[in-house]
Design a protein around this motif. Sequence first.
Motif, short mmCIF file in Angstrom:
data_model
loop_
_atom_site.label_atom_id
_atom_site.label_comp_id
_atom_site.label_asym_id
_atom_site.label_seq_id
_atom_site.Cartn_x
_atom_site.Cartn_y
_atom_site.Cartn_z
N ASP A 95 2.48 4.14 9.36
CA ASP A 95 3.85 4.30 9.83
C ASP A 95 4.32 5.74 9.60
O ASP A 95 5.01 6.33 10.42
CB ASP A 95 4.81 3.37 9.07
CG ASP A 95 4.38 1.91 9.08
OD1 ASP A 95 3.16 1.66 9.16
OD2 ASP A 95 5.24 1.02 8.97
N GLU A 121 -3.15 -6.46 14.77
CA GLU A 121 -3.85 -7.08 13.63
C GLU A 121 -4.20 -8.56 13.85
O GLU A 121 -4.85 -9.16 13.01
CB GLU A 121 -2.96 -6.96 12.39
CG GLU A 121 -2.78 -5.52 11.96
CD GLU A 121 -1.80 -5.36 10.80
OE1 GLU A 121 -1.00 -6.28 10.55
OE2 GLU A 121 -1.83 -4.29 10.16
N LYS A 178 -0.38 -8.60 18.75
CA LYS A 178 0.77 -8.46 17.87
C LYS A 178 1.66 -7.28 18.29
O LYS A 178 2.87 -7.37 18.31
CB LYS A 178 0.29 -8.23 16.43
CG LYS A 178 1.41 -8.04 15.43
CD LYS A 178 0.88 -7.87 14.02
CE LYS A 178 2.02 -7.72 13.02
NZ LYS A 178 1.57 -7.48 11.66
N GLN A 179 1.02 -6.15 18.57
CA GLN A 179 1.81 -4.94 18.83
C GLN A 179 1.04 -4.00 19.73
O GLN A 179 -0.16 -4.21 19.96
CB GLN A 179 2.14 -4.26 17.51
CG GLN A 179 0.95 -3.70 16.77
CD GLN A 179 1.23 -3.47 15.29
OE1 GLN A 179 1.27 -4.40 14.49
NE2 GLN A 179 1.43 -2.22 14.93
N SER A 222 5.48 -6.76 15.31
CA SER A 222 5.71 -5.66 14.37
C SER A 222 6.81 -4.79 14.95
O SER A 222 6.87 -4.57 16.17
CB SER A 222 4.43 -4.84 14.21
OG SER A 222 4.75 -3.56 13.72
C1 BGC Z 1 2.05 -3.83 11.11
C2 BGC Z 1 1.38 -2.54 10.70
C3 BGC Z 1 2.34 -1.74 9.88
C4 BGC Z 1 2.82 -2.56 8.69
C5 BGC Z 1 3.87 -1.83 7.88
C6 BGC Z 1 2.49 -4.58 9.86
O1 BGC Z 1 3.17 -5.73 10.21
O2 BGC Z 1 1.18 -4.62 11.86
O3 BGC Z 1 1.01 -1.81 11.85
O4 BGC Z 1 1.74 -0.58 9.44
O5 BGC Z 1 3.39 -3.76 9.13
O6 BGC Z 1 4.99 -1.52 8.65
#
Ligand code: BGC
Length: 718
Positions: free
Chosen positions: A322, A463, A573-574, A608
């Motif tokens: 992040d 993920e 997920k994202q 996310s």
């Molecule tokens: C996300 C990651 C992120 C982390 C912290 C997770 O839910 O999939 O990409 O780095 O949260 O924000």
Amino acid sequence: MDIWSYTQSGYREEDTVTNGNRFLVGNGYMGYRGTMDEWGKSEFAAVNLAGVYDQNGDKWREPVNAPNGLFAVLSVNGETVALGKTTAQKHTQTVHFRRGTHSRDTLFAPVRIRSERFVSMAEKHLLCSRLTLTFSEDCQAELLTGIVTDIWDINGPHLFNYTYQADSILLAEARTGELNIPVAAAQSVKAGFDCAEKRESTETGVYRRLSFNAEAGKSYVIDIFSAVFTGLDDKEPGKQAYSLCQKAAESGFESLLSAHRAAWEELWQNSAVELQGCDEAARALNASLYHLHSIAPRHASALSIPARGLSGQTYKGAVFWDSEIFLFPVFVHTEPELAKTLLRYRIETLPGALKKAAEYGYRGAFYPWESQEGGAEGCTDYNVVDVFTHRPVRTYFRDKQIHISGDIAYALWRYYEITGDLSLMREGGAEVILQCARFYLSRAHSRLDTDKVELLDVIGPDEYHERVGNNVFTNQMAAHCIACSLELPELFPDSSFFDDLIKKLDYEDDFNLLKKLLPLLRPAFEEGEIIEQFDGYLELEDCDLETVRGRLLDEREYWGTNHGVAAHTRIIKQADVIAMMALFPSQFSDKTVERNWRFYEPRTEHGSSLSSCMYALTACRFGQPDLAWEHFIKTASIDLEGGGKNWAGEIYIGGTHPAANGGAWIIAVLGFAGLSVLNGELTANPRLPSQIKSLRFPVTLRGKRVCVTVTHDGWTVE
Ligand code: BGC
């Protein structure tokens, strides 16, 4: 609508946790949750410290919460007055973005309690609060205030062996359990009226009781100052905290507030984005930047920002990708020194990354997925608890999310590209890039029966699909990192710096291997094609998001891992392929981006808070900012609305969302305004959605602030 503040009226118990995040005040050194003056552990009051970690037994290692020196509860004629326990006739809670303060105004039958609180932006160790009590009848009043040491922890307790001092300045000192780090909090008060004072220490802290005969209609003002120091700041944190509280009481609330406000004002001068056309969006953007500024480590030279900021111990207070992908872009354009501070954290924690790679049998630098101090890996093997069996679930984030090293190299390279400044490269940035490239060299698989080179058994940004082969985002990041390592010599043509580095790292042979590896690993893309996220992705079940959501048996269920509802489907997920396109804009035509966007967006859960930013940014790039609008609003208002997931399986993941806060700025400035800075030269390519009339924002270029204005007709720079 006031775009510089947010007020909530009325009290609802179920908002306690969210409001703690929403109304947070902080200064990068510490964050104070948006709770009431009279609240404690059960309402999740907390003073969350940056960069101080502790592990209790075999529980998760997490950041330390300091004792709360702003605690204050009033009794009227012997009856405690507290929101949630005493009926309030009126109640409002406000966060003021421009001045960096929190206020509450609560009317109970016998008394109106107002308070204004801030964590000083001018003095990192200081917390201040002004309480104003106005009584509706003559009564006997007593204010119990002091330092509460019975504090909220997720995996605590972390502070032991308390000692107390109860002079006119109160002091509580303790040590962390694991590393024996001293932590001290002090408190002083200044009452603007006569009162009797008694002091006491108990098992839960050290307090003073201020009693007075209150007259109906009269207001009584009490200023409370608290200071926090740890052994990481000073050898004698107790002494420092004590003396700062003494000085604070001498300076007085007004003058401390004005220094604090001046410091905030300077931050806004460097960063505020004036958005005309939609006040709601303007306020959400201000809120996003407010939250970012409240947690930015301006006090340090090498520190980064945890994924839930300073809003608590969620996500173990760890630093994720992040920081490099969602926070760094904001700071490199507005406050480059701070961008350096974030990246220096990675330079300083290189030994942790080398160690992690070695533990897995690789060479080079494999950065922690969840990085704590010194580059310790905070991510556990079992990062999710199954909601049905209550058993820990083996997750592979720490082992397989190898794009993290490439993300760090990407940001280091961007710092150089944007600023033209090589100082970070010399300070260790070049070494980090080389060590990350070396990691990919040793992690890549080559096959005897083909000339293919692959990154197998990885997890990409999405993920929900674990342990896949050739995640295209990961391969692209790795290839970029290798390409940067090969370009490094050109940055230092006339100095021995690079040659010395190659010698020091014994890198000659690796350099030659990397030259061979790059063309084999770099993904090749065809114009207009749908890019498959990883090997076999397109063979997965193609069902829609609602079908997958409908299969959940419990709303807190985790969607990934073997049994997760998304794992066997194309639901992601994202942003993953789209995140790659956002980060490498010159490599994909608008047509290719749009085709992939329209394919992947409906298949994305946006589970996310990092996801929407990437979709919004790419929609602007292919000229459809109206498609970006909803993603922008969602990203920018996440902490005002209290959005985002609170649970991953049985693990609480709530708090503020720094990546989305950064994402809001990214969409506005890099997306809608289309700002691009290369080597200190700036251009814009406005793609304003219909809701926005204009944007005006500062950018810091080579130490000078310039102001960019963007409208539907073009852009200007002053
Ligand atoms: C996300 C990651 C992120 C982390 C912290 C997770 O839910 O999939 O990409 O780095 O949260 O924000």
